[in-house]
Design an enzyme around this catalytic site. Sequence first.
Site, PDB file in Angstrom:
ATOM      1  N   TYR A  61      41.474  30.799  42.904  1.00  0.00           N
ATOM      2  CA  TYR A  61      42.753  31.450  43.225  1.00  0.00           C
ATOM      3  C   TYR A  61      42.853  31.532  44.739  1.00  0.00           C
ATOM      4  CZ  TYR A  61      46.389  35.188  42.818  1.00  0.00           C
ATOM      5  OH  TYR A  61      47.523  35.950  42.895  1.00  0.00           O
TER       6      TYR A  61
ATOM      7  N   LYS B  97      44.818  28.436  40.835  1.00  0.00           N
ATOM      8  CA  LYS B  97      46.132  29.004  41.082  1.00  0.00           C
ATOM      9  C   LYS B  97      46.318  28.998  42.588  1.00  0.00           C
ATOM     10  CE  LYS B  97      49.150  32.950  40.977  1.00  0.00           C
ATOM     11  NZ  LYS B  97      49.239  34.387  41.291  1.00  0.00           N
TER      12      LYS B  97
ATOM     13  N   ILE C 159      52.086  30.685  37.415  1.00  0.00           N
ATOM     14  CA  ILE C 159      51.895  32.126  37.243  1.00  0.00           C
ATOM     15  C   ILE C 159      52.868  32.793  38.195  1.00  0.00           C
ATOM     16  CG2 ILE C 159      50.340  34.087  37.438  1.00  0.00           C
ATOM     17  CD1 ILE C 159      48.022  32.242  36.778  1.00  0.00           C
TER      18      ILE C 159
END
Length: 296
Positions: free
Chosen positions: A134, A162, A206
């Site tokens: 992330y 992500k 997301i």
Amino acid sequence: MTKISGPFVAIVTPFDGDEQLDIAALRRQVKRQAGAGNGVFCAGTNGEFYALSFEEKLAVAEACVEAADGRVPVLAHIGEISTRQTILLGKAIQGLGVKAVSAITPSFIACSQAELTAHYRRVADALTVPLYLYNIPARTGNTLEPQTARILADHPNIIGIKDSAGSQESLDAFLAIARERDDFDVLVGPDSLVLHGLRNGAAGCISGLGNIAPVTLNGIHAAFVAGDAAAADAHQTRFGALRKELYALGFPPAMVKRALYRAIPEVGASRLPVCISAELDARIAAIAADYVELRA
């Protein structure tokens, strides 16, 4: 495991007037997102993970999995400053039924790429649940370089990243890695780049703004999958306009939650020290009136 794909919402964490978790309200938000067809990402940036205790993060993940009830997948964020704490949280959460976890780069500590590589390898080694990297350098102070992600992609328990760096350049660099192999995926973080990511090989996204406009978010993905370029563009344009208007007002997660609060008061306010002035609240309320989608 089944490939994880599609739109996910970085779901807000509801609090009552005393800043205590409101699990019943959280469950209702999960069901609202599931009704729109969106997966759930819990205890992330929009879920105020930085303001939650270890025990609260577990309670949030457990409630999200229970409320989703298998209708949509649930992902959980486990990133902490130290490798040890990240592993401890990950081990506690992995048995709750989440499909995968993600971890931001450690914050506060200035990490070299070698340190980030060692950190993520240790976390991935320690867990049985799949792990997403992330990248959110504006909040952590540490940038996960594409070449580092390329190295980490060789780990069998690291399944993707992500990317919330906020730039198309950053996203494209990670998408290039994903196109090189079938065991590493990209989940788009910036709401302005959802459709761009999908068109260039992202497995999904997301989204924070999905809390406000879950139908629009799902519409971007559904139209893309259906090959309806015009509809996908229209949904992305609406999403982009919401982002531009709302994020210009302040700290994005606080703006998202306040906008949702204006339509669904039970989600509560952000935990202090976040404060919303009366003037700012009025501006947020006007945006919420135009964009909040209550029904799937």
